[in-house]
Design an enzyme around this catalytic site. Sequence first.
Site, PDB file in Angstrom:
ATOM      1  N   MET A  92       9.091  24.337  -1.135  1.00  0.00           N
ATOM      2  CA  MET A  92       8.333  23.360  -1.977  1.00  0.00           C
ATOM      3  C   MET A  92       9.127  22.191  -2.748  1.00  0.00           C
ATOM      4  O   MET A  92       9.214  21.219  -2.875  1.00  0.00           O
ATOM      5  CB  MET A  92       7.048  23.741  -2.679  1.00  0.00           C
ATOM      6  CG  MET A  92       6.399  22.624  -3.072  1.00  0.00           C
ATOM      7  SD  MET A  92       4.890  23.370  -4.283  1.00  0.00           S
ATOM      8  CE  MET A  92       4.037  24.167  -3.013  1.00  0.00           C
ATOM      9  N   ARG A 140     -10.971  -0.203  14.934  1.00  0.00           N
ATOM     10  CA  ARG A 140     -10.758   0.642  13.652  1.00  0.00           C
ATOM     11  C   ARG A 140     -11.600  -0.300  12.593  1.00  0.00           C
ATOM     12  O   ARG A 140     -12.566   0.289  12.538  1.00  0.00           O
ATOM     13  CB  ARG A 140      -9.083   0.409  13.307  1.00  0.00           C
ATOM     14  CG  ARG A 140      -8.940   1.254  11.868  1.00  0.00           C
ATOM     15  CD  ARG A 140      -7.634   1.308  11.601  1.00  0.00           C
ATOM     16  NE  ARG A 140      -6.958   0.079  11.140  1.00  0.00           N
ATOM     17  CZ  ARG A 140      -5.803  -0.094  10.709  1.00  0.00           C
ATOM     18  NH1 ARG A 140      -4.910   0.879  10.775  1.00  0.00           N
ATOM     19  NH2 ARG A 140      -5.111  -1.154  10.291  1.00  0.00           N
ATOM     20  N   LYS A 185       0.935  -1.081  -0.028  1.00  0.00           N
ATOM     21  CA  LYS A 185      -0.033   0.025   0.019  1.00  0.00           C
ATOM     22  C   LYS A 185       1.091   1.435  -0.006  1.00  0.00           C
ATOM     23  O   LYS A 185       2.259   1.284   0.227  1.00  0.00           O
ATOM     24  CB  LYS A 185      -0.981   0.096   1.476  1.00  0.00           C
ATOM     25  CG  LYS A 185      -0.157  -0.083   2.526  1.00  0.00           C
ATOM     26  CD  LYS A 185      -0.976  -0.411   3.895  1.00  0.00           C
ATOM     27  CE  LYS A 185      -0.197  -0.554   5.081  1.00  0.00           C
ATOM     28  NZ  LYS A 185      -1.292  -0.967   6.026  1.00  0.00           N
ATOM     29  N   TYR A 224      13.144  31.557   2.552  1.00  0.00           N
ATOM     30  CA  TYR A 224      12.086  32.113   2.910  1.00  0.00           C
ATOM     31  C   TYR A 224      12.171  32.572   4.349  1.00  0.00           C
ATOM     32  O   TYR A 224      12.447  32.144   5.124  1.00  0.00           O
ATOM     33  CB  TYR A 224      10.757  31.388   2.705  1.00  0.00           C
ATOM     34  CG  TYR A 224      10.485  30.925   1.374  1.00  0.00           C
ATOM     35  CD1 TYR A 224      10.154  32.329   0.407  1.00  0.00           C
ATOM     36  CD2 TYR A 224      10.287  29.738   0.818  1.00  0.00           C
ATOM     37  CE1 TYR A 224       9.789  31.895  -0.867  1.00  0.00           C
ATOM     38  CE2 TYR A 224       9.861  29.605  -0.514  1.00  0.00           C
ATOM     39  CZ  TYR A 224       9.657  30.812  -1.328  1.00  0.00           C
ATOM     40  OH  TYR A 224       8.999  30.517  -2.528  1.00  0.00           O
TER      41      TYR A 224
HETATM   42  C1  LIG Z   1      -0.591  -1.626   6.844  1.00  0.00           C
HETATM   43  C2  LIG Z   1      -0.939  -3.010   7.569  1.00  0.00           C
HETATM   44  C3  LIG Z   1      -0.161  -3.944   7.871  1.00  0.00           C
HETATM   45  C4  LIG Z   1       1.353  -3.912   7.567  1.00  0.00           C
HETATM   46  O1  LIG Z   1       1.886  -3.269   8.943  1.00  0.00           O
HETATM   47  P1  LIG Z   1       3.398  -3.192   9.100  1.00  0.00           P
HETATM   48  O2  LIG Z   1       3.438  -2.749  10.451  1.00  0.00           O
HETATM   49  O3  LIG Z   1       3.983  -1.987   8.161  1.00  0.00           O
HETATM   50  O4  LIG Z   1       3.963  -4.371   8.871  1.00  0.00           O
HETATM   51  C5  LIG Z   1      -0.644  -5.328   8.141  1.00  0.00           C
HETATM   52  N1  LIG Z   1      -1.996  -5.146   8.179  1.00  0.00           N
HETATM   53  C6  LIG Z   1      -2.990  -4.180   8.233  1.00  0.00           C
HETATM   54  C7  LIG Z   1      -4.179  -4.459   8.531  1.00  0.00           C
HETATM   55  C8  LIG Z   1      -2.317  -3.065   7.842  1.00  0.00           C
HETATM   56  O5  LIG Z   1      -3.338  -1.888   7.622  1.00  0.00           O
END
Ligand SMILES: *Cc1c(COP(=O)(O)O)cnc(C)c1O
Length: 393
Positions: free
Chosen positions: A334, A152, A58, A285
């Site tokens: 930036m 969550r 991700k 800046y």
């Molecule tokens: C992002 C995520 C992971 C991976 O987490 P890490 O701590 O980076 O290994 C695993 N499970 C879920 C549900 C996540 O959101």
Amino acid sequence: MKNVSYKSVESKRFLVNEIPEFSCGRAWIELDGAALRYNISSLAAELPEHCELMPAVKAEAYGHGAVLISKELNQIGIQAFCVAAVAEGVQLRKNKIKGEILVLGYTHPEDFHLLCQYHLTQTVVDYPYACLLNEYGKTISVHIGIDTGMHRLGEPWENMEQIYEIFEMENLRIEGMFTHLSADDTMSPEDQEFTNAQIHDFYQVVGKLKEQGYPCPKLHLQASYGIVNYPDTAEDYARVGIALYGVLSTREDTEACRIPLKPVLSLKVRVASVRNVHSGEAVGYGRQFIAEHEMKIATLAIGYADGLPRTLSNGVGEVLVKGYRVPIIGRICMDQTMIDVTGIPDVQAGDIAVIIGTSGEEEITACDIAEQTGTISNEILSRLGSRLERIWV
Ligand SMILES: *Cc1c(COP(=O)(O)O)cnc(C)c1O
């Protein structure tokens, strides 16, 4: 005219934001394929035979580049991935990534067709969401999230009636069930107690489903810290994210980690211009930096839009130039950042500075930057921008 160097960066495989004619001109990420493979084998060695790594790619594989990383992982035999958003899964499929792709987060019902079209697996984020997925009318592959205390996503573990009902839904192909451990990163007695309760409650659900005669889908509990701190909870998958990229969330954790890991990513940038500044003159800046003596400064072709945190301004952050550690001065802009290269021999436009990585004997890690900016390496890495070129070295 001065002898200006614009040395190009050599690389075996050279693919940069899908614009092959660009070549490390400005600011870029170098990916160490050997380090990635090293981390995969280190982590795999921690898991029992039947447990498969399911890398979290991700957020552009935590800034590394999701397609580049996933292709490499596919090639070394990784067959399962997780992403946060359906669009990330679609991007992987469009780039011919094979295997299971689990969407960990919310997908809007209007996008359910993408799950089917691209063979993505959706997380059931709770019971009402399971109903929506079921109402779509076509078979959708899912993993059921079980909330065991993070609060969550996932159906609360106590709600067995709802969980049974999800198992009865005719349009859901239930391939997995998982929970997420929310305090597995410390081994304080309270956190251990909490985590063990999460694990216990997850297995309560598994046990009750078995009692009712439901076929047990694939199970998973561990993310990176789960692999490190709770090796006994390995099941069918381990959703490894940050550790795969060679660091843990903090410098302390990374240094203490019993699993050997190597950082995959380096962040490098060109010196755009070098100039002298007289005593009393300002840099950047807001004139936040005033030279107290004759100085030589260099302007780097990277800024906060590339993911370099602006809170590294005014001497908080450092970069490496020719094996020297030098401070960032003034406010990070930036697209540009100024550094103090007074006394560093032969710094000139076209030289390369290292923001994350090594130069000579010196090293700056994503964890160092996280520490300086009050966050975790995950955030530093995942915010590295799309304007950065990404290459394998
Ligand atoms: C992002 C995520 C992971 C991976 O987490 P890490 O701590 O980076 O290994 C695993 N499970 C879920 C549900 C996540 O959101």
